[in-house]
Design a protein around this motif. Structure first.
Motif, PDB file in Angstrom:
ATOM      1  N   ARG A  41      35.399  48.933  45.913  1.00 44.07           N
ATOM      2  CA  ARG A  41      36.703  49.498  46.286  1.00 44.07           C
ATOM      3  C   ARG A  41      36.529  50.619  47.285  1.00 44.07           C
ATOM      4  O   ARG A  41      35.490  51.225  47.382  1.00 44.07           O
ATOM      5  CB  ARG A  41      37.415  50.084  45.078  1.00 44.07           C
ATOM      6  CG  ARG A  41      37.875  49.119  44.103  1.00 44.07           C
ATOM      7  CD  ARG A  41      38.957  49.740  43.238  1.00 44.07           C
ATOM      8  NE  ARG A  41      39.279  48.826  42.201  1.00 44.07           N
ATOM      9  CZ  ARG A  41      40.018  47.750  42.377  1.00 44.07           C
ATOM     10  NH1 ARG A  41      40.527  47.485  43.532  1.00 44.07           N
ATOM     11  NH2 ARG A  41      40.265  46.939  41.379  1.00 44.07           N
ATOM     12  N   PHE A 127      44.084  49.189  45.806  1.00 47.30           N
ATOM     13  CA  PHE A 127      44.133  48.037  44.917  1.00 47.30           C
ATOM     14  C   PHE A 127      44.970  46.941  45.576  1.00 47.30           C
ATOM     15  O   PHE A 127      45.694  47.199  46.536  1.00 47.30           O
ATOM     16  CB  PHE A 127      44.789  48.406  43.579  1.00 47.30           C
ATOM     17  CG  PHE A 127      44.029  49.416  42.780  1.00 47.30           C
ATOM     18  CD1 PHE A 127      43.074  49.020  41.870  1.00 47.30           C
ATOM     19  CD2 PHE A 127      44.271  50.774  42.931  1.00 47.30           C
ATOM     20  CE1 PHE A 127      42.373  49.949  41.127  1.00 47.30           C
ATOM     21  CE2 PHE A 127      43.583  51.711  42.195  1.00 47.30           C
ATOM     22  CZ  PHE A 127      42.631  51.292  41.282  1.00 47.30           C
ATOM     23  N   GLU A 131      47.172  43.509  40.977  1.00 46.77           N
ATOM     24  CA  GLU A 131      46.279  44.023  39.942  1.00 46.77           C
ATOM     25  C   GLU A 131      47.078  44.840  38.937  1.00 46.77           C
ATOM     26  O   GLU A 131      48.120  45.399  39.255  1.00 46.77           O
ATOM     27  CB  GLU A 131      45.190  44.894  40.555  1.00 46.77           C
ATOM     28  CG  GLU A 131      44.154  44.114  41.332  1.00 46.77           C
ATOM     29  CD  GLU A 131      43.032  44.998  41.814  1.00 46.77           C
ATOM     30  OE1 GLU A 131      42.198  45.417  40.979  1.00 46.77           O
ATOM     31  OE2 GLU A 131      43.004  45.273  43.024  1.00 46.77           O
TER      32      GLU A 131
END
Length: 196
Positions: A41, A127, A131
């Motif tokens: 991420r 994100f 999610e």
């Protein structure tokens, strides 16, 4: 001679104590980078100020250089608003509303979530809108310094604790971006508790 040694010790202790926040910041940044690499991420940690400075306040309130005519409601503005209202008057079927919602949802490709900590640090992570909030909580579990203490996230105003861990970011209104706040779930939180 004894006084000279004790003064040197005090000075060296002061240097160590003054260098401690930067060492802690380096350790925290290293921890964040390791978690970002592990999860794949984009994660950033940056300090935030509790109150805006006088310069930023004056910049917000200063005149933008527009003439007074810019703020007048013109004929073109009226027709643009009228056209928009005419479009809203028509009733839409459930299928049409769902198709429009799916189109809006497909245009949003990421949800940027900022988690504000009480120690004036903000963690920013990206994100996918589909999610769940549980993925954010999993990230926080890897980043938070005190895992032995229960914690929660909330939005404000008004203060509302986020409890639906199985909901996605889009359905909670967290896409394309949201700002949430972190708090330990304790009755009396000590100000010396490390957050990140």
């Amino acid at each position: 001679m004894v006084e000279g040694i004790s003064v040197m010790r005090i000075l060296s202790k002061r240097r160590i104590l003054s260098a401690e926040p930067s060492i802690m910041a380096d350790k925290t940044q290293a921890k964040i980078m390791a978690v970002a690499k592990e999860l794949g991420r984009e994660i950033h940690l940056f300090p935030t100020s509790a109150t805006p400075s006088n310069k930023s306040l004056s910049a917000l309130t200063s005149h933008s250089g527009e003439s007074e005519d810019f703020y007048d409601f013109t004929k073109e503005d009226y027709y643009r608003v009228l056209k928009h209202r005419k479009e809203e008057r028509f009733l839409k079927t459930c299928k049409l509303r769902e198709a429009e919602e799916a189109e809006r949802r497909s245009k949003i490709t990421k949800a940027v979530i900022r988690v504000c900590f009480p120690n004036n640090y903000t963690l920013e992570a990206k994100f996918h809108p589909s999610e769940t909030v549980q993925s954010l909580m999993d990230l926080l579990m890897k980043v938070v310094a005190r895992l032995d203490l229960p914690f929660y996230i909330y939005t404000t105003p008004p203060k509302k604790q986020v409890k639906e861990m199985s909901k996605d970011f889009y359905s909670l209104g967290f896409a394309p971006g949201a700002k949430v706040y972190f708090s330990y779930d304790l009755p009396n939180v000590d100000s010396s508790i490390a957050y990140i």
